[in-house]
Design an enzyme around this catalytic site. Structure first.
Site, PDB file in Angstrom:
ATOM      1  N   LYS A 156       0.846  -1.204   0.000  1.00 22.59           N
ATOM      2  CA  LYS A 156       0.000   0.000   0.000  1.00 22.59           C
ATOM      3  C   LYS A 156       0.880   1.252   0.000  1.00 22.59           C
ATOM      4  CE  LYS A 156      -4.084  -2.198   1.992  1.00 22.59           C
ATOM      5  NZ  LYS A 156      -3.599  -3.496   2.501  1.00 22.59           N
ATOM      6  N   ARG A 174      -8.013 -14.791   6.113  1.00 25.68           N
ATOM      7  CA  ARG A 174      -8.226 -15.650   7.281  1.00 25.68           C
ATOM      8  C   ARG A 174      -9.054 -16.893   7.024  1.00 25.68           C
ATOM      9  NH1 ARG A 174     -10.200 -10.660  10.726  1.00 25.68           N
ATOM     10  NH2 ARG A 174     -10.676 -10.004   8.587  1.00 25.68           N
TER      11      ARG A 174
HETATM   12  O1  O7M Z   1      -9.864 -12.173   4.191  1.00 23.83           O
HETATM   13  P1  O7M Z   1      -9.338 -11.339   5.336  1.00 23.83           P
HETATM   14  O2  O7M Z   1     -10.314 -10.378   5.885  1.00 23.83           O
HETATM   15  O3  O7M Z   1      -8.688 -12.175   6.381  1.00 23.83           O
HETATM   16  O4  O7M Z   1      -8.088 -10.499   4.759  1.00 23.83           O
HETATM   17  C1  O7M Z   1      -8.256  -9.481   3.827  1.00 23.83           C
HETATM   18  C2  O7M Z   1      -6.964  -9.119   3.153  1.00 23.83           C
HETATM   19  O5  O7M Z   1      -7.251  -8.139   2.168  1.00 23.83           O
HETATM   20  C3  O7M Z   1      -5.896  -8.524   4.067  1.00 23.83           C
HETATM   21  O6  O7M Z   1      -4.637  -8.941   3.560  1.00 23.83           O
HETATM   22  C4  O7M Z   1      -6.070  -7.034   3.892  1.00 23.83           C
HETATM   23  O7  O7M Z   1      -4.853  -6.334   3.998  1.00 23.83           O
HETATM   24  C5  O7M Z   1      -6.563  -6.942   2.452  1.00 23.83           C
HETATM   25  N1  O7M Z   1      -7.429  -5.777   2.184  1.00 23.83           N
HETATM   26  C6  O7M Z   1      -8.598  -5.594   2.867  1.00 23.83           C
HETATM   27  O8  O7M Z   1      -9.000  -6.421   3.697  1.00 23.83           O
HETATM   28  N2  O7M Z   1      -9.332  -4.462   2.640  1.00 23.83           N
HETATM   29  C7  O7M Z   1      -8.967  -3.527   1.732  1.00 23.83           C
HETATM   30  O9  O7M Z   1      -9.680  -2.564   1.563  1.00 23.83           O
HETATM   31  C8  O7M Z   1      -7.793  -3.702   1.014  1.00 23.83           C
HETATM   32  C9  O7M Z   1      -7.067  -4.869   1.203  1.00 23.83           C
HETATM   33  C10 O7M Z   1      -6.018  -5.115   0.290  1.00 23.83           C
HETATM   34  O10 O7M Z   1      -5.684  -6.195  -0.145  1.00 23.83           O
HETATM   35  O11 O7M Z   1      -5.445  -4.053  -0.186  1.00 23.83           O
HETATM   36  C11 O7M Z   1      -4.606  -4.192  -1.231  1.00 23.83           C
END
Ligand code: O7M
Length: 218
Positions: free
Chosen positions: A68, A196
């Protein structure tokens, strides 16, 4: 010129390796290899295991470095270069620092660049939501490979699809964050990002197969 998309699109699943231990990340990567199109690494893993973990994970598939990136142009360039020097296939960057910062990321990239247009968490209503379409338009104008848009806001994904045309849309936020993977894909996402639900499962490969089953036919 738009960056040519390098990541394959067979499974429509990107696995977010949000674990702290290198060995756990490698074991999830090995057991899910063939069940996803890419692996995503974020700060927790890289800060605990070092950037070399990206080289090791690249043995199992394309690795997106979700750093990011959100700094001034010369610093962005250094960050993006580091990711690609360590075998990344793509990087995820922020758009809000502005066009010059994004241009620096794209100039330094040796692969895909995805711009975060709209985050998935509730707080994204404050600042992201009002400017998501502008952010997406900048991603198109500057030649990014695609954008990131939260699966928790499927209607916004549909609007963003109209803005980005054929650029890729990656969509995180399914499962624990409340987004529905089928809705995200139906509204225009190309890939879902799942963390997760897979990394926290006793059998990550089985969990990944469960996600693929959920989105079958999409
Ligand atoms: O499936 P989760 O909730 O366990 O994880 C979600 C992943 O997506 C985690 O690596 C976050 O950093 C990413 N993510 C989000 O959850 N929300 C966002 O708005 C953006 C991201 C992301 O991947 O940004 C590039």
């Amino acid at each position: 010129m738009v960056l040519e998309m390098l990541m394959k699109k067979e499974r429509r699943l990107i696995i977010a390796l949000d674990v702290m231990e290198a060995e756990r990340a490698l074991s999830v990567a090995e057991s899910t290899s063939g069940l996803c199109d890419a692996l995503k690494v974020n700060y927790p893993l890289v800060l605990s295991a070092g950037l070399g973990i990206v080289d090791r994970l690249a043995d199992y598939g394309d690795v997106l470095c979700d750093f990011k990136v959100a700094d001034i142009p010369p610093i962005n360039e250094l960050i993006v270069r580091s990711a690609f020097d360590h075998s990344a296939s793509g990087v995820i960057v922020h758009g809000f620092p502005g066009a010059d910062s994004l241009e620096a990321c794209i100039a330094a990239a040796e692969g895909d660049v995805f711009v975060v247009a709209l985050m998935s968490h509730p707080g994204a209503d404050m600042f992201f939501l009002p400017i998501a379409e502008e952010m997406a338009a900048m991603a198109v104008e500057k030649g990014a490979t695609g954008i990131v848009a939260g699966a928790t806001r499927p209607k916004s994904i549909a609007r963003l699809r109209e803005v980005v045309g054929s650029l890729a849309i990656l969509s995180p936020g399914v499962g624990p964050q409340g987004g529905d993977p089928r809705e995200a894909l139906k509204h225009g996402a190309d890939y879902i990002i799942v963390g997760r639900r897979i990394t926290g499962a006793p059998d990550p490969a089985r969990a990944a197969e469960g996600v693929l089953e959920d989105i079958r036919g999409m």
